[in-house]
Write a protein that holds these residues in place. Structure first.
Motif, PDB file in Angstrom:
ATOM      1  N   GLY A 137       0.813  -1.207   0.000  1.00  0.00           N
ATOM      2  CA  GLY A 137       0.000   0.000   0.000  1.00  0.00           C
ATOM      3  C   GLY A 137       0.847   1.256   0.000  1.00  0.00           C
ATOM      4  O   GLY A 137       0.363   2.334   0.338  1.00  0.00           O
ATOM      5  N   GLN A 138       2.109   1.128  -0.367  1.00  0.00           N
ATOM      6  CA  GLN A 138       3.014   2.279  -0.404  1.00  0.00           C
ATOM      7  C   GLN A 138       2.633   3.211  -1.565  1.00  0.00           C
ATOM      8  O   GLN A 138       2.124   2.762  -2.598  1.00  0.00           O
ATOM      9  N   THR A 139       2.893   4.524  -1.389  1.00  0.00           N
ATOM     10  CA  THR A 139       2.574   5.473  -2.465  1.00  0.00           C
ATOM     11  C   THR A 139       3.648   5.418  -3.544  1.00  0.00           C
ATOM     12  O   THR A 139       4.793   5.046  -3.271  1.00  0.00           O
ATOM     13  N   GLU A 140       3.254   5.814  -4.763  1.00  0.00           N
ATOM     14  CA  GLU A 140       4.209   5.761  -5.873  1.00  0.00           C
ATOM     15  C   GLU A 140       5.433   6.637  -5.603  1.00  0.00           C
ATOM     16  O   GLU A 140       6.549   6.287  -5.945  1.00  0.00           O
ATOM     17  N   GLY A 141       5.200   7.794  -4.988  1.00  0.00           N
ATOM     18  CA  GLY A 141       6.317   8.697  -4.692  1.00  0.00           C
ATOM     19  C   GLY A 141       7.350   8.042  -3.790  1.00  0.00           C
ATOM     20  O   GLY A 141       8.554   8.071  -4.062  1.00  0.00           O
ATOM     21  N   ASN A 142       6.862   7.416  -2.713  1.00  0.00           N
ATOM     22  CA  ASN A 142       7.779   6.750  -1.793  1.00  0.00           C
ATOM     23  C   ASN A 142       8.448   5.548  -2.435  1.00  0.00           C
ATOM     24  O   ASN A 142       9.584   5.212  -2.113  1.00  0.00           O
ATOM     25  N   ILE A 143       7.722   4.885  -3.329  1.00  0.00           N
ATOM     26  CA  ILE A 143       8.310   3.731  -4.004  1.00  0.00           C
ATOM     27  C   ILE A 143       9.488   4.195  -4.851  1.00  0.00           C
ATOM     28  O   ILE A 143      10.571   3.619  -4.802  1.00  0.00           O
ATOM     29  N   THR A 144       9.270   5.286  -5.606  1.00  0.00           N
ATOM     30  CA  THR A 144      10.355   5.812  -6.424  1.00  0.00           C
ATOM     31  C   THR A 144      11.529   6.227  -5.552  1.00  0.00           C
ATOM     32  O   THR A 144      12.669   5.866  -5.801  1.00  0.00           O
ATOM     33  N   TYR A 145      11.221   6.976  -4.500  1.00  0.00           N
ATOM     34  CA  TYR A 145      12.294   7.578  -3.718  1.00  0.00           C
ATOM     35  C   TYR A 145      12.968   6.579  -2.782  1.00  0.00           C
ATOM     36  O   TYR A 145      14.187   6.474  -2.733  1.00  0.00           O
ATOM     37  N   HIS A 146      12.160   5.811  -2.034  1.00  0.00           N
ATOM     38  CA  HIS A 146      12.753   4.938  -1.009  1.00  0.00           C
ATOM     39  C   HIS A 146      13.190   3.572  -1.538  1.00  0.00           C
ATOM     40  O   HIS A 146      14.150   2.997  -1.055  1.00  0.00           O
ATOM     41  N   HIS A 147      12.427   3.035  -2.478  1.00  0.00           N
ATOM     42  CA  HIS A 147      12.741   1.669  -2.913  1.00  0.00           C
ATOM     43  C   HIS A 147      13.567   1.629  -4.188  1.00  0.00           C
ATOM     44  O   HIS A 147      14.523   0.879  -4.295  1.00  0.00           O
ATOM     45  N   ALA A 148      13.172   2.453  -5.179  1.00  0.00           N
ATOM     46  CA  ALA A 148      13.818   2.320  -6.482  1.00  0.00           C
ATOM     47  C   ALA A 148      15.137   3.087  -6.546  1.00  0.00           C
ATOM     48  O   ALA A 148      16.155   2.562  -6.992  1.00  0.00           O
ATOM     49  N   LEU A 149      15.121   4.333  -6.066  1.00  0.00           N
ATOM     50  CA  LEU A 149      16.261   5.210  -6.326  1.00  0.00           C
ATOM     51  C   LEU A 149      17.585   4.634  -5.822  1.00  0.00           C
ATOM     52  O   LEU A 149      18.574   4.601  -6.545  1.00  0.00           O
ATOM     53  N   ARG A 150      17.607   4.154  -4.588  1.00  0.00           N
ATOM     54  CA  ARG A 150      18.869   3.705  -4.025  1.00  0.00           C
ATOM     55  C   ARG A 150      19.423   2.503  -4.801  1.00  0.00           C
ATOM     56  O   ARG A 150      20.621   2.411  -5.053  1.00  0.00           O
ATOM     57  N   ASN A 151      18.531   1.605  -5.192  1.00  0.00           N
ATOM     58  CA  ASN A 151      18.981   0.468  -5.993  1.00  0.00           C
ATOM     59  C   ASN A 151      19.455   0.917  -7.365  1.00  0.00           C
ATOM     60  O   ASN A 151      20.413   0.386  -7.913  1.00  0.00           O
ATOM     61  N   ALA A 152      18.756   1.924  -7.917  1.00  0.00           N
ATOM     62  CA  ALA A 152      19.103   2.377  -9.258  1.00  0.00           C
ATOM     63  C   ALA A 152      20.402   3.172  -9.262  1.00  0.00           C
ATOM     64  O   ALA A 152      21.042   3.330 -10.300  1.00  0.00           O
ATOM     65  N   MET A 153      20.794   3.696  -8.092  1.00  0.00           N
ATOM     66  CA  MET A 153      21.986   4.538  -8.037  1.00  0.00           C
ATOM     67  C   MET A 153      23.292   3.748  -8.110  1.00  0.00           C
ATOM     68  O   MET A 153      24.345   4.341  -8.298  1.00  0.00           O
ATOM     69  N   ILE A 154      23.233   2.429  -7.947  1.00  0.00           N
ATOM     70  CA  ILE A 154      24.477   1.658  -7.898  1.00  0.00           C
ATOM     71  C   ILE A 154      25.303   1.832  -9.181  1.00  0.00           C
ATOM     72  O   ILE A 154      26.458   2.237  -9.121  1.00  0.00           O
ATOM     73  N   PRO A 155      24.722   1.573 -10.370  1.00  0.00           N
ATOM     74  CA  PRO A 155      25.523   1.805 -11.583  1.00  0.00           C
ATOM     75  C   PRO A 155      25.862   3.284 -11.812  1.00  0.00           C
ATOM     76  O   PRO A 155      26.922   3.587 -12.358  1.00  0.00           O
ATOM     77  N   VAL A 156      24.985   4.185 -11.351  1.00  0.00           N
ATOM     78  CA  VAL A 156      25.258   5.613 -11.534  1.00  0.00           C
ATOM     79  C   VAL A 156      26.494   6.017 -10.721  1.00  0.00           C
ATOM     80  O   VAL A 156      27.389   6.714 -11.224  1.00  0.00           O
ATOM     81  N   ALA A 157      26.545   5.557  -9.466  1.00  0.00           N
ATOM     82  CA  ALA A 157      27.690   5.879  -8.617  1.00  0.00           C
ATOM     83  C   ALA A 157      28.976   5.352  -9.233  1.00  0.00           C
ATOM     84  O   ALA A 157      30.025   6.013  -9.204  1.00  0.00           O
TER      85      ALA A 157
END
Lengths: 328, 322
Positions: free
Chosen positions: B212-232
């Motif tokens: 029941g998480q909101t899309e905003g929190n999903i993007t920010y809390h769940h997706a972003l940190r995982n997506a940042m690995i190749p970016v870093a």
């Protein structure tokens, strides 16, 4: 309040892309009573998971569409709810356990945080209280509570599935949908997880839809059974009715394909042919090509659901007045 | 952890030997006499010979090489032929200047790139996505110095807002930073976009939705940190490349950085400065990469176990374990 926790009526779900329309779920109807466990069985691609995602309101956006029907949770139609209202339903009133525990947990968050997240979303409480609840949940599913600070990669597959179950049950949902919860696990762990789920389900009186293609699991855990084939519910009834007195040719064929200890059979029964392509379903019975009880009339109609005994519904022409006695 | 750091620092030895060997070999094949270069055309042959002897240029190349490495080990990178000052003390302030510009540029590039990447991932296949792609590709395709000249035209010549060259004031840093930063926006945007799209289709995102998480929190809390690995990972590489690679822009903007120093030293046949510059950049690069790799632990806890136990194939093992 009705005694039915869930009523699904005439549900049709399509996946629409530029190239084709996949008719994943075609006109299914079933009800689930409070505290009951329903087995949803069928082969891969029969539409079991799509049905579950439809109930959760989690169909892939833009592609998955509910074309018609209603999904009523304690009388409230979920399809009429706004996305915001659905967020309050998910996790709190309906929870889902997914097939593959290896990928269902976020690798960069501690398991404690992941359980606490759902608690925080649906309860007015502090982070510390939520984490405390997370530890209780871990203990409940048989994991040392102190491990709440660990990350998913530090757990084995079976333990990850326990954590997924802990997340699903953290807010004590009314309805739990378990989508092949043990398929990705090895056999000894499967038994452990199923035992645990059964115990938790009994203790909390949670209603449950158990999606599986393991008929043994269904026999052990469920009170009612729904058999899906090519997006349709071909047979629905109590466990006893469906197991002891299967009516649909597909259900019968399924039982014949289970190895039996007391019968000495050289080869198991195989259902010939393949499941119909859901993007190109025939206008008649979709099991026609593989059915060994078919007659010519089967090509003329799409079968409809017939109640053969109270609560036992079969979608096959041979139980309708139109059936002409199997003449060839 | 310590074992891992020591292991990585030991890699510096072959790097230093390799880089200096290459430059020594190039030096042998380069025509022209550094001694003549230093003394000028008016000097007599005797003076030139004496200078060659003094600089040790008459010794066999291998002897010069060993002598040089011996110095490097003690922290002595030789003296500049042109000024007679120790190379190290000439390079350090220039390196600091280059580092400031590089850090600023990477910050500008990464922030813009990541934001645009997230935007186009969330709006995939819409006109927003296409517009972002066009803009970022534009800045990647146009050479940096062209962008530099256009920026100078606008902000210095027309608007008189920023100085065209020099870094006497803080304002002087702005144009070089923006210029280098813009050129890397495209790569960050693309990496972020594809990485976000991949992560957003992961099962654990569906789990978050099922909570029941909101899309905003999903993007920010769940997706972003995982997506940042190749970016870093790519920020780390870019950071290193940009420090040594700013030669053209440092020339255009008249920035006294390490890139410009090396280019100037090459034209003056000032070999100790070239060698020293190249070696120090190599060392800095190695250390930056090490810091970046260690900082991954902060983003991806799966690496912690492997790095602490001293494994060098950290990402592979982590995947297998997951």
């Amino acid at each position: 309040m009705s005694e039915n926790i869930l009523e699904v009526k005439d549900l049709v779900i399509h996946y629409e892309t530029d190239e084709e329309v996949v008719e994943a779920v075609n006109d299914i109807t079933f009800t689930l009573k409070k505290g009951q466990v329903m087995g949803l069985v069928g082969e891969t691609g029969a539409g079991k998971t799509t049905t579950a995602l439809g109930i959760m309101g989690l169909l892939p956006s833009k592609v998955g569409h509910v074309i018609q029907g209603s999904i009523k949770l304690e009388g409230e139609d979920l399809l009429r709810k706004s996305p915001r209202e659905m967020r309050d339903v998910r996790g709190k009133r309906i929870s889902m356990i997914f097939q593959d525990p290896m990928t269902a947990l976020n690798p960069v968050k501690t398991v404690g945080d992941q359980i606490a997240e759902v608690v925080l979303l649906h309860n007015r409480c502090s982070k510390a209280e939520a984490l405390k609840r997370a530890q209780e949940m871990l203990a409940m599913v048989g994991i040392v509570p102190e491990r709440y600070k660990d990350y998913p990669h530090q757990f084995s597959g079976g333990m990850k599935q326990r954590i997924v179950i802990a997340i699903a049950l953290a807010c004590e949902p009314d309805l739990l949908i378990a989508d092949e919860p043990t398929t990705a696990l090895d056999v000894t762990i499967q038994a452990q997880i199923l035992d645990m789920m059964r115990k938790l389900q009994k203790d909390h009186g949670t209603s449950m839809i158990l999606i599986t293609h393991d008929l043994g699991v269904v026999a052990e855990m469920c009170e009612t059974v729904a058999v899906m084939y090519a997006g349709q519910l071909v047979e629905f009834g109590s466990l006893e009715e469906v197991f002891d007195n299967p009516k649909h040719p597909y259900t019968r064929a399924l039982y014949q394909s289970i190895p039996s200890l007391d019968k000495d059979v050289e080869r198991l029964h195989v259902i010939p042919g393949m499941v119909s392509d859901p993007s190109n379903l025939p206008p008649y019975c979709s099991f026609f090509e593989r059915c060994d009880e078919k007659c010519d009339r089967c090509r003329d109609f799409e079968p409809w659901a017939v109640e053969v005994d109270p609560g036992h519904v079969v979608r096959c022409l041979q139980y309708t007045p139109e059936w002409n006695g199997g003449e060839k | 952890m310590l074992r891992y750091i020591v292991k990585r620092l030991l890699l510096l030895i072959p790097i230093i030997l390799g880089v200096s060997a290459i430059i020594f070999i190039l030096k042998t094949f380069t025509p022209g006499d550094p001694a003549r270069q230093i003394l000028g055309n008016d000097a007599t042959q005797e003076q030139v010979d004496a200078k060659r002897e003094e600089l040790g240029l008459n010794d066999p190349v291998i002897v010069q090489y060993v002598r040089y490495i011996g110095g490097v080990v003690r922290g002595d990178f030789g003296e500049s032929y042109r000024t007679g000052e120790p190379v190290l003390s000439e390079i350090v302030p220039r390196l600091a200047t280059s580092a400031k510009i590089t850090l600023g540029a990477v910050a500008i590039g990464a922030v813009l790139g990541i934001l645009l990447g997230i935007l186009s991932a969330l709006k995939k296949y819409t006109w927003v996505d296409s517009l972002v792609l066009v803009i970022s590709m534009f800045f990647q395709s146009v050479p940096e110095f062209v962008v530099a000249l256009v920026l100078i035209m606008i902000f210095s010549v027309k608007l008189h807002l920023l100085p065209a060259t020099g870094i006497e004031t803080v304002k002087g840093y702005i144009l070089p930073m923006v210029c280098v930063g813009l050129s890397s926006v495209a790569s960050y945007t693309r990496i972020t976009r594809s990485s976000m799209l991949e992560v957003l289709s992961e099962d654990y995102i569906r789990t978050a939705r099922a909570k029941g998480q909101t899309e905003g929190n999903i993007t920010y809390h769940h997706a972003l940190r995982n997506a940042m690995i190749p970016v870093a990972q790519s920020i780390g590489t870019n950071l290193g490349n940009a420090i040594g690679g700013g030669m053209v822009l440092e020339t255009v903007f008249g920035v006294p950085g390490v890139g410009k120093y090396i280019v100037d030293s090459i034209t003056q046949r000032n070999y100790p400065s070239v060698l020293g510059g190249a070696l120090i950049i190599a060392i800095v690069l190695t250390i930056i990469n090490l810091v970046v790799d260690i900082s991954f632990v902060l983003i991806d806890p799966r690496l912690k176990t492997t790095i602490i136990s001293g494994g060098s194939k950290a990402p592979k093992k982590a995947k297998a374990a997951a």
